[in-house]
Design an enzyme around this catalytic site. Structure first.
Site, PDB file in Angstrom:
ATOM      1  N   ASP A  72      -6.949   0.610   2.393  1.00 31.44           N
ATOM      2  CA  ASP A  72      -5.600   1.034   3.159  1.00 31.44           C
ATOM      3  C   ASP A  72      -5.864   2.415   3.404  1.00 31.44           C
ATOM      4  O   ASP A  72      -5.160   3.361   2.862  1.00 31.44           O
ATOM      5  CB  ASP A  72      -4.603   0.835   1.967  1.00 31.44           C
ATOM      6  CG  ASP A  72      -3.240   1.595   2.349  1.00 31.44           C
ATOM      7  OD1 ASP A  72      -2.909   1.718   3.771  1.00 31.44           O
ATOM      8  OD2 ASP A  72      -2.435   1.576   1.610  1.00 31.44           O
ATOM      9  N   ASP A 122      -9.874   7.274  -4.418  1.00 30.41           N
ATOM     10  CA  ASP A 122      -9.412   8.326  -3.504  1.00 30.41           C
ATOM     11  C   ASP A 122     -10.061   9.481  -3.611  1.00 30.41           C
ATOM     12  O   ASP A 122     -10.407   9.834  -4.552  1.00 30.41           O
ATOM     13  CB  ASP A 122      -7.826   8.344  -3.681  1.00 30.41           C
ATOM     14  CG  ASP A 122      -6.948   8.938  -2.529  1.00 30.41           C
ATOM     15  OD1 ASP A 122      -6.539   8.041  -1.999  1.00 30.41           O
ATOM     16  OD2 ASP A 122      -7.046  10.114  -2.424  1.00 30.41           O
ATOM     17  N   ARG A 140       2.362  -4.907  -0.444  1.00 31.37           N
ATOM     18  CA  ARG A 140       1.610  -4.944  -1.806  1.00 31.37           C
ATOM     19  C   ARG A 140       2.140  -6.295  -2.660  1.00 31.37           C
ATOM     20  O   ARG A 140       1.333  -6.617  -3.442  1.00 31.37           O
ATOM     21  CB  ARG A 140       2.400  -3.640  -2.412  1.00 31.37           C
ATOM     22  CG  ARG A 140       1.989  -2.350  -1.899  1.00 31.37           C
ATOM     23  CD  ARG A 140       2.070  -1.126  -2.678  1.00 31.37           C
ATOM     24  NE  ARG A 140       3.499  -0.444  -2.309  1.00 31.37           N
ATOM     25  CZ  ARG A 140       3.670   0.411  -1.511  1.00 31.37           C
ATOM     26  NH1 ARG A 140       2.918   1.069  -1.016  1.00 31.37           N
ATOM     27  NH2 ARG A 140       4.965   0.945  -1.274  1.00 31.37           N
ATOM     28  N   CYS A 164      -2.793   2.012   9.695  1.00 29.62           N
ATOM     29  CA  CYS A 164      -1.495   2.701  10.003  1.00 29.62           C
ATOM     30  C   CYS A 164      -1.447   3.394  11.174  1.00 29.62           C
ATOM     31  O   CYS A 164      -0.244   4.119  11.351  1.00 29.62           O
ATOM     32  CB  CYS A 164      -0.965   3.405   8.518  1.00 29.62           C
ATOM     33  SG  CYS A 164      -2.239   4.721   8.444  1.00 29.62           S
ATOM     34  N   PHE A 187      -9.035   4.345  -1.062  1.00 26.10           N
ATOM     35  CA  PHE A 187      -7.783   4.943  -0.546  1.00 26.10           C
ATOM     36  C   PHE A 187      -6.545   4.514  -1.071  1.00 26.10           C
ATOM     37  O   PHE A 187      -5.492   4.511  -0.609  1.00 26.10           O
ATOM     38  CB  PHE A 187      -7.550   4.868   1.092  1.00 26.10           C
ATOM     39  CG  PHE A 187      -8.742   4.957   1.892  1.00 26.10           C
ATOM     40  CD1 PHE A 187      -9.481   6.129   2.118  1.00 26.10           C
ATOM     41  CD2 PHE A 187      -9.616   3.684   2.377  1.00 26.10           C
ATOM     42  CE1 PHE A 187     -10.641   6.194   3.043  1.00 26.10           C
ATOM     43  CE2 PHE A 187     -10.819   3.699   3.038  1.00 26.10           C
ATOM     44  CZ  PHE A 187     -11.225   5.068   3.349  1.00 26.10           C
TER      45      PHE A 187
END
Length: 400
Positions: free
Chosen positions: A301, A252, A214, A341, A230
């Site tokens: 993300d 989101d 970040r 991720c 997201f």
């Protein structure tokens, strides 16, 4: 002396011998001696060579999780306190500890348990039966070690509510360990303030693993128009805002997450230039493209699109689609920030997927940075499951 002895089949135990911590059910030749699931057992190779000790659970495909490779190891409170001391000392040397992951399972040689620190609160996630027996001991050791550094922990909350506990034959549980307390915790990270809900937030309440990533977007955001997809509770969007972006849109699909993101924007006095929208990213990106929207920075993300090898093919399609759509929204010379991720989306496969997305969007990618998870989530070589986050910053160039 450990009661039971687990003996491996000849030619098995490759993961263990390479430095990993797991023994799978199909690698075991025999188990001699009495035990209950969760007990500590000794692991021998097929020829009787002692490979260490760990806790057993015959209900799990990962039947033994190794705690020590030492033949003479005694697994008791003193052993666990030393593991905790080592984990805390590592964090003190490598990262801002105001909020960080203080124990990261196998990477801290405490397989099956994760502990996050949010300011003066600890959040525990226990995923294996053997370590579950020791979780209070580990928490108390953490409190003791931190107190020696003048850090007072006001409360501990358990978030052992992941579905994977069922594979260990365990119930999903959440609740206070010790006295109840206010589970809304304010933290400060990279100059951004967040209200973290450790009771109802995703996983342990906040994704600490992207802390350094970040911060890495700050140089690219000043004076820019930014799209954060997201966004969850707004972390990348708010970092763009703090870094001086002119306007930021965070998207989101969760209304609850959007409301938390808006609360975080107000907390940082960024509500005028950082706004949020509840929408499905896969549906919104084509709409923005049709409307002729362009952004200086697009951030992707997403949650893990795959949590098993069997669903990797579908995950590849998802990653390719969002990156292709995202690339089409980046101004020539702008930046794409993109990550995965999922442990099962291996680095080579992720980079191949990004190349395909770039070709489909008729864009050239100029790599600025490649990063992984923050160093409080250390990657232990040979323990493959500890390496999961892949993070790229690209400059996006039109074909020229």
């Amino acid at each position: 002396m450990n009661q039971a002895i687990v003996t491996l089949k000849k030619g098995e135990g490759r993961t263990l011998k390479a430095g990993g911590a797991w023994v799978y059910d199909n690698e075991i030749e025999s188990i001699l001696g009495s035990f209950e699931n969760g007990d500590v057992v000794t692991v021998h190779d097929f020829d009787g060579y002692c490979m260490g000790c760990g806790y057993i659970n015959t209900r799990s495909k990962i039947t033994v999780r190794l705690l020590s490779r030492r033949k003479d190891a005694v697994i008791d409170e003193a052993f666990l306190e030393q593991r905790v001391r080592d984990a805390w000392e590592y964090r003190r040397q490598t990262i801002d500890t105001s909020s960080c992951r203080v124990i990261f399972g196998e990477a801290d040689f405490l397989p099956g348990i994760v502990v996050d620190k949010f300011s003066d609160v600890l959040v525990v996630e226990s995923l294996a039966l053997g370590i579950d027996r020791w979780k209070v001991t580990i928490v108390n050791a953490l409190k003791k070690v931190m107190a020696e550094d003048g850090i007072h922990i006001r409360g501990v909350y358990e978030r052992s509510d992941a579905r994977v506990r069922r594979q260990e034959g365990m119930e999903r549980v959440k609740g206070f360990i010790g006295e109840p307390f206010d589970t809304k915790v304010e933290i400060l990270e990279n100059g951004v303030r967040y209200m973290v809900d450790v009771e109802e937030g995703q996983k342990t309440g906040f994704f600490l693993d992207q802390k350094n990533n970040r911060a890495a977007i700050h140089p690219f955001c000043r004076g820019k128009k930014v799209l954060d997809c997201f966004t969850h509770t707004g972390s990348f969007a708010l970092n763009a805002g703090i870094a001086g972006a002119d306007s930021v849109l965070g998207v989101d699909a969760s209304q609850v997450a959007i409301e938390q993101a808006e609360e975080n924007a107000r907390l940082n006095h960024l509500e005028e230039k950082v706004r949020f929208q509840c929408a499905d990213v896969f549906e919104l990106l084509p709409e923005l493209e049709r409307a002729g929207e362009k952004y200086d920075v697009v951030i992707l993300d997403p949650p893990a699109f795959t949590k098993s090898r069997s669903s990797v093919k579908n995950a590849v399609k998802g990653y390719r689609e969002i990156n292709l759509r995202g690339l089409k929204l980046v101004r020539d010379g702008g930046f794409l920030v993109t990550c995965s991720c999922s442990h099962f989306m291996e680095p080579e496969l992720f980079s191949k997927t990004l190349r395909e997305a770039a070709a489909g969007a008729h864009k050239r990618l100029r790599q600025v940075e490649f990063r992984t998870q923050a160093c409080d989530h250390p990657i232990l070589w040979a323990a493959d499951q500890t390496y999961y986050l892949k993070f790229y910053i690209f400059q996006v160039c039109g074909e020229r």
